[in-house]
Write an enzyme that holds these catalytic residues in place. Structure first.
Site, PDB file in Angstrom:
ATOM      1  N   SER A 101       0.815  -1.214   0.000  1.00 20.63           N
ATOM      2  CA  SER A 101       0.000   0.000   0.000  1.00 20.63           C
ATOM      3  C   SER A 101       0.855   1.273   0.000  1.00 20.63           C
ATOM      4  O   SER A 101       1.621   1.513  -0.918  1.00 20.63           O
ATOM      5  CB  SER A 101      -0.963  -0.041   1.188  1.00 20.63           C
ATOM      6  OG  SER A 101      -1.934   0.966   1.116  1.00 20.63           O
ATOM      7  N   ASP A 108      -2.205   6.298  -3.607  1.00 16.19           N
ATOM      8  CA  ASP A 108      -1.087   5.659  -2.922  1.00 16.19           C
ATOM      9  C   ASP A 108      -0.597   4.506  -3.792  1.00 16.19           C
ATOM     10  O   ASP A 108      -1.037   4.340  -4.936  1.00 16.19           O
ATOM     11  CB  ASP A 108      -1.485   5.190  -1.520  1.00 16.19           C
ATOM     12  CG  ASP A 108      -2.521   4.080  -1.536  1.00 16.19           C
ATOM     13  OD1 ASP A 108      -3.242   3.955  -2.548  1.00 16.19           O
ATOM     14  OD2 ASP A 108      -2.614   3.326  -0.547  1.00 16.19           O
ATOM     15  N   ASP A 137      -0.969   1.280  -4.071  1.00 14.75           N
ATOM     16  CA  ASP A 137      -1.862   0.296  -4.681  1.00 14.75           C
ATOM     17  C   ASP A 137      -3.194   0.905  -5.099  1.00 14.75           C
ATOM     18  O   ASP A 137      -4.116   0.196  -5.489  1.00 14.75           O
ATOM     19  CB  ASP A 137      -2.079  -0.903  -3.756  1.00 14.75           C
ATOM     20  CG  ASP A 137      -2.834  -0.558  -2.489  1.00 14.75           C
ATOM     21  OD1 ASP A 137      -2.810   0.611  -2.070  1.00 14.75           O
ATOM     22  OD2 ASP A 137      -3.446  -1.482  -1.894  1.00 14.75           O
ATOM     23  N   ASP A 188      -5.712   2.242  -3.569  1.00 14.39           N
ATOM     24  CA  ASP A 188      -6.982   2.096  -2.857  1.00 14.39           C
ATOM     25  C   ASP A 188      -7.295   3.351  -2.041  1.00 14.39           C
ATOM     26  O   ASP A 188      -8.344   3.434  -1.409  1.00 14.39           O
ATOM     27  CB  ASP A 188      -7.016   0.842  -1.981  1.00 14.39           C
ATOM     28  CG  ASP A 188      -5.980   0.841  -0.863  1.00 14.39           C
ATOM     29  OD1 ASP A 188      -5.126   1.753  -0.810  1.00 14.39           O
ATOM     30  OD2 ASP A 188      -6.014  -0.092  -0.024  1.00 14.39           O
TER      31      ASP A 188
END
Length: 449
Positions: free
Chosen positions: A102, A242, A244, A246
């Site tokens: 992440s 960010d 990833d 999400d």
């Protein structure tokens, strides 16, 4: 038993705390647990990944583990976490695994597992996987010869995800100038395709990943460069994802941050006016600013609080049949469209509201007045986290300091489920006072752990 899963999957330093052996074991245990649930039927698992240098290595290990117990693997390539959640249902898979840490730096990586509904595994399901790994009996279920699973690559995964997002928000962004920060992460390619399809005028930054630069001074946790570029380019708004994708945060035309609380506030008001905010309620976390609560009261919106973590937000949304929820960090869930936080979906919703309103980005948030917050992160290993959670003197001290704020502030302290940190957040009307309180609590914690 060793605890592997935190609040957002397994997380650790790549190839030390999270290496190939563990990835193989997680792959085997996940596939075997699912095969038991499916009463022995062939299991189909998707794997997506971000741009970290270690992601290819862990992908190979996971795929080997999964296929070694007879399940089929479908590789999606570099793709955002929410894309995997969507594609599980779209392709009729039994589960999906995302290799990503992440918003963490490149030296970290992680493993997140989603079920057949595109929802992160429950704590009970994670426990079953941990138990399988701990017991070591998974070795008894390894297949041989022609019974192993297949590993295939799906080349159209990003196409299907991009088409899904643009179908959710079918409008043109013509006339809006945007700076988009891709964090050198998983959205570096899909975001370009999405915004080109919607005819936006976009300046991209941090969209050249090299395996080492993911989240490095860019992305939703490092907004300074985006703020500079928005002002330099005289853009209408800046968008930051960010690693990833999400999460999504934004920057207005003046270079001022629009955090998750403000984005949720914009969405809640818009959806309520359209009659699409279920129960006129929004699910938020204990970190949500008190100023947001005041905003909700003024607009007839009911806030529902949960623990920190988008999984807890979603659990409450499902339980109460709410349509909107999220976190200050930018994890925002639009449940009518998605089962997890989706940074690009959030961005499209925000841009749609911006265009329809005819307002400037700063004007969209002008009536959300936030209280000052001071946040301090204390480095802490697993043993120190345990000491923090079990020390009565620390909790008593925190309670005392919170009572000193009377009704004009509050304290939130917790161990991070994704990083080796203890987090302190103090909020109140007076910045000097809350800063002093936060530092006193930090010193007490350091003294005791």
């Amino acid at each position: 038993m060793t605890k592997l899963f935190g609040t957002d999957g397994i997380r650790g330093l790549a190839n030390t705390e999270l290496g190939c052996e563990l990835a193989i074991a997680v792959g085997r245990a996940t596939a075997y647990t699912l095969s038991k649930k499916n009463e022995g039927e062939k299991v189909k698992i998707l794997i997506g990944k971000d741009t970290r240098i270690s992601s290819d290595m862990l992908e190979s290990a996971l795929a080997a583990g999964i296929s070694s117990v007879g399940a089929d693997v479908f590789l999606l390539g570099c793709i955002p976490t929410p894309a995997v959640a969507y594609l599980i249902k779209h392709y009729g898979a039994d589960a999906g695994v995302v290799i990503s840490a992440s918003h963490n730096p490149a030296e970290y990586n992680g493993i997140k597992v989603f079920d057949s509904s595109g929802i992160k595994l429950s704590v009970d399901e994670e426990y079953k996987i941990e138990k399988q790994i701990e017991n070591g009996d998974i070795e008894n279920y390894i297949k041989s010869h022609t019974d192993v699973g297949q590993i295939k690559t799906l080349t159209n995964a990003e196409d299907d995800y991009v088409n899904f997002l643009t179908s959710c928000m079918p409008f043109s962004l013509d006339g809006i100038k945007i700076v988009v920060d891709c964090a050198n992460g998983a959205a570096y390619n899909s975001s370009k395709r999405i915004f080109e399809k919607l005819k936006a005028d976009v300046i991209y930054i941090a969209n050249n990943p090299d395996g080492l630069n993911i989240n490095k001074n860019v992305g939703s946790t490092h907004l300074d460069y985006l703020k500079e570029m928005v002002k330099k380019e005289r853009a209408d708004i800046g968008i930051a994802f960010d690693g990833d994708a999400d999460r999504c945060l934004a920057v207005d035309e003046n270079g001022e941050e629009i955090d998750g609380d403000k984005i949720i506030g914009i969405f809640a008001k818009y959806l309520k006016e359209k009659g699409k905010l279920h129960k006129d309620s929004v699910v938020i976390t204990i970190y949500t600013n008190l100023g947001f609560i005041d905003y909700c009261k003024k607009n007839g919106i009911k806030p529902v609080r949960t623990a920190v973590g988008d999984r807890y937000v979603l659990e409450e949304m499902i339980k109460g049949n709410y349509s909107l929820g999220g976190e200050q960090s930018g994890h925002i869930i639009l449940k009518d469209c998605s089962t997890t936080g989706d940074g690009q979906l959030t961005a499209l919703m925000l841009l749609m509201i911006l265009k329809q309103s005819g307002l400037k980005a700063s004007e969209l948030t002008s009536d959300i007045q936030k209280y000052p917050q001071v946040m301090i992160n204390i480095p802490a290993d697993a043993e120190q986290k345990i000491k923090f959670n079990s020390d009565d003197q620390i909790q008593a001290f925190i309670n005392e300091k919170e009572s000193d704020l009377f009704d004009s502030g509050r304290v939130v302290s917790r161990v991070s489920g994704t990083e080796p940190l203890i987090r302190i957040m103090v909020e109140g009307k007076d910045k000097t006072t809350i800063k002093a309180v936060a530092e006193e609590i930090r010193d007490k914690i350091l003294e005791r752990i």
